[in-house]
Design a protein around this motif. Structure first.
Motif, short mmCIF file in Angstrom:
data_model
loop_
_atom_site.label_atom_id
_atom_site.label_comp_id
_atom_site.label_asym_id
_atom_site.label_seq_id
_atom_site.Cartn_x
_atom_site.Cartn_y
_atom_site.Cartn_z
N ALA A 134 0.84 -1.21 0.00
CA ALA A 134 0.00 0.00 0.00
C ALA A 134 0.87 1.25 0.00
O ALA A 134 0.59 2.21 -0.73
N ARG A 135 1.92 1.25 0.80
CA ARG A 135 2.81 2.41 0.84
C ARG A 135 3.44 2.64 -0.53
O ARG A 135 3.49 3.75 -1.04
N GLN A 136 3.93 1.56 -1.13
CA GLN A 136 4.57 1.66 -2.44
C GLN A 136 3.58 2.10 -3.50
O GLN A 136 3.88 2.93 -4.37
N PHE A 137 2.36 1.58 -3.42
CA PHE A 137 1.30 1.88 -4.38
C PHE A 137 0.97 3.37 -4.36
O PHE A 137 0.83 4.02 -5.40
N VAL A 138 0.87 3.92 -3.15
CA VAL A 138 0.58 5.36 -3.00
C VAL A 138 1.79 6.18 -3.47
O VAL A 138 1.64 7.15 -4.22
N ASN A 139 2.98 5.76 -3.06
CA ASN A 139 4.21 6.47 -3.44
C ASN A 139 4.37 6.59 -4.95
O ASN A 139 4.87 7.59 -5.46
N HIS A 140 3.94 5.58 -5.67
CA HIS A 140 4.12 5.55 -7.11
C HIS A 140 3.00 6.27 -7.87
O HIS A 140 2.95 6.20 -9.10
N GLY A 141 2.13 6.93 -7.14
CA GLY A 141 1.13 7.78 -7.78
C GLY A 141 -0.07 7.07 -8.39
O GLY A 141 -0.70 7.60 -9.30
N HIS A 142 -0.40 5.89 -7.86
CA HIS A 142 -1.53 5.14 -8.41
C HIS A 142 -2.88 5.52 -7.79
O HIS A 142 -3.91 4.98 -8.19
N VAL A 143 -2.86 6.43 -6.80
CA VAL A 143 -4.08 6.70 -6.02
C VAL A 143 -4.54 8.15 -6.17
O VAL A 143 -3.73 9.08 -6.13
N LEU A 144 -5.86 8.33 -6.30
CA LEU A 144 -6.47 9.66 -6.32
C LEU A 144 -7.32 9.82 -5.07
O LEU A 144 -7.99 8.88 -4.64
N VAL A 145 -7.31 11.01 -4.50
CA VAL A 145 -8.23 11.34 -3.40
C VAL A 145 -9.07 12.51 -3.88
O VAL A 145 -8.55 13.58 -4.21
N ASN A 146 -10.37 12.29 -3.95
CA ASN A 146 -11.31 13.31 -4.47
C ASN A 146 -10.86 13.82 -5.85
O ASN A 146 -10.93 15.01 -6.15
N GLY A 147 -10.37 12.88 -6.67
CA GLY A 147 -9.99 13.21 -8.05
C GLY A 147 -8.60 13.75 -8.23
O GLY A 147 -8.16 13.97 -9.37
N LYS A 148 -7.85 13.96 -7.14
CA LYS A 148 -6.49 14.51 -7.26
C LYS A 148 -5.48 13.46 -6.81
O LYS A 148 -5.68 12.79 -5.80
N ARG A 149 -4.38 13.38 -7.57
CA ARG A 149 -3.37 12.39 -7.23
C ARG A 149 -2.67 12.77 -5.94
O ARG A 149 -2.26 13.91 -5.76
N VAL A 150 -2.55 11.79 -5.04
CA VAL A 150 -1.84 11.98 -3.78
C VAL A 150 -0.82 10.85 -3.66
O VAL A 150 -1.17 9.68 -3.76
N ASN A 151 0.45 11.21 -3.48
CA ASN A 151 1.49 10.18 -3.39
C ASN A 151 2.21 10.18 -2.03
O ASN A 151 3.36 9.79 -1.92
N ILE A 152 1.49 10.62 -1.00
CA ILE A 152 2.04 10.66 0.36
C ILE A 152 1.29 9.62 1.21
O ILE A 152 0.11 9.80 1.53
N PRO A 153 1.94 8.51 1.56
CA PRO A 153 1.27 7.44 2.32
C PRO A 153 0.66 7.90 3.63
O PRO A 153 -0.37 7.37 4.07
N SER A 154 1.29 8.89 4.28
CA SER A 154 0.79 9.36 5.58
C SER A 154 -0.33 10.39 5.45
O SER A 154 -0.84 10.87 6.47
N TYR A 155 -0.70 10.74 4.22
CA TYR A 155 -1.80 11.69 4.01
C TYR A 155 -3.02 11.21 4.79
O TYR A 155 -3.38 10.04 4.76
N ARG A 156 -3.66 12.13 5.49
CA ARG A 156 -4.79 11.75 6.35
C ARG A 156 -6.12 12.04 5.67
O ARG A 156 -6.43 13.19 5.37
N VAL A 157 -6.89 11.00 5.44
CA VAL A 157 -8.18 11.18 4.78
C VAL A 157 -9.21 11.67 5.78
O VAL A 157 -9.07 11.49 6.99
N LYS A 158 -10.26 12.29 5.27
CA LYS A 158 -11.35 12.80 6.11
C LYS A 158 -12.64 12.07 5.76
O LYS A 158 -12.75 11.43 4.70
N GLU A 159 -13.62 12.18 6.64
CA GLU A 159 -14.92 11.56 6.37
C GLU A 159 -15.50 12.12 5.07
O GLU A 159 -15.49 13.33 4.84
#
Length: 206
Positions: free
Chosen positions: A112-137
């Protein structure tokens, strides 16, 4: 790569528990610790030993956390009004890499850390590559379109070893997850018994 990838199962054996509930864990075959002295009879742990073990187990479960990061999260939980143990678990589960793992987009918390680091994840449509990024409700976490056919994702969504917890709403067809609410200890599907109360005692005395 994460700094603990090569030694992740050593933690299982040191604790004598299958921390991530993985079928490949060596604890499933031998419950004694690693190294030449691993088979020695274990003495009874002191209170400090139990507290340290609880802290190492919880910190180690999240894969890549340094002591400094973990202590900072604990300090934040301690500052907020409420049950510190429950708040600590909630803050750990709000990490983006933890959410990606819980949603079963990847097979392990290390991946999961590697997956986020490599830019495979979007949060609310924006790419986030920081594993420690804190999501909100209400945040929507999704796998980037170009990454949706990765073999690791397709394998992870079929894993029978773990279920998606009810504080996430996940659509594996679209590979999206909505963070519904901050969980407490009883909501989190840990494969082993976690004791945040002992973590609190550890930091109170050290």
């Amino acid at each position: 790569m994460t700094k603990r990838t090569s030694a992740k199962y050593k933690l299982d054996r040191r604790m004598g528990e299958n921390i991530w509930g993985r079928a490949k864990s060596p604890v499933n075959r031998r419950e004694y610790g690693p190294g030449q002295h691993g088979q020695r009879r274990k003495g009874k742990l002191s209170d400090f030993g139990l507290q340290l073990r609880a802290k190492q187990k919880l910190k180690g479960y999240y894969g890549d956390l340094t002591e400094k990061q973990f202590r900072r999260i604990f300090a934040e939980a301690e500052r907020v009004r409420g049950d510190t143990g429950e708040l600590l678990i909630g803050l750990l589960e709000r990490r983006l890499d933890a959410v990606v793992y819980r949603a079963k987009f990847v097979p392990t918390v290390f991946a999961a850390r590697q997956f986020v680091n490599h830019g495979h994840v979007l949060v609310n449509g924006k790419r986030v590559n920081i594993p420690s990024y804190r999501v909100k409700e209400g945040d929507v976490i999704e796998v980037r379109e170009k990454s949706k056919q990765m073999a690791a994702i397709l394998e992870a969504t079929q894993l029978p070893e773990r279920d998606v917890p009810d504080y996430l709403e996940v659509d594996h067809n679209k590979l999206t997850a909505t963070f519904v609410r901050m969980p407490g200890l009883s909501d989190v599907p840990y494969p082993v018994h976690m004791e945040p109360n002992l973590v609190i005692e550890f930091y109170a005395q050290n």
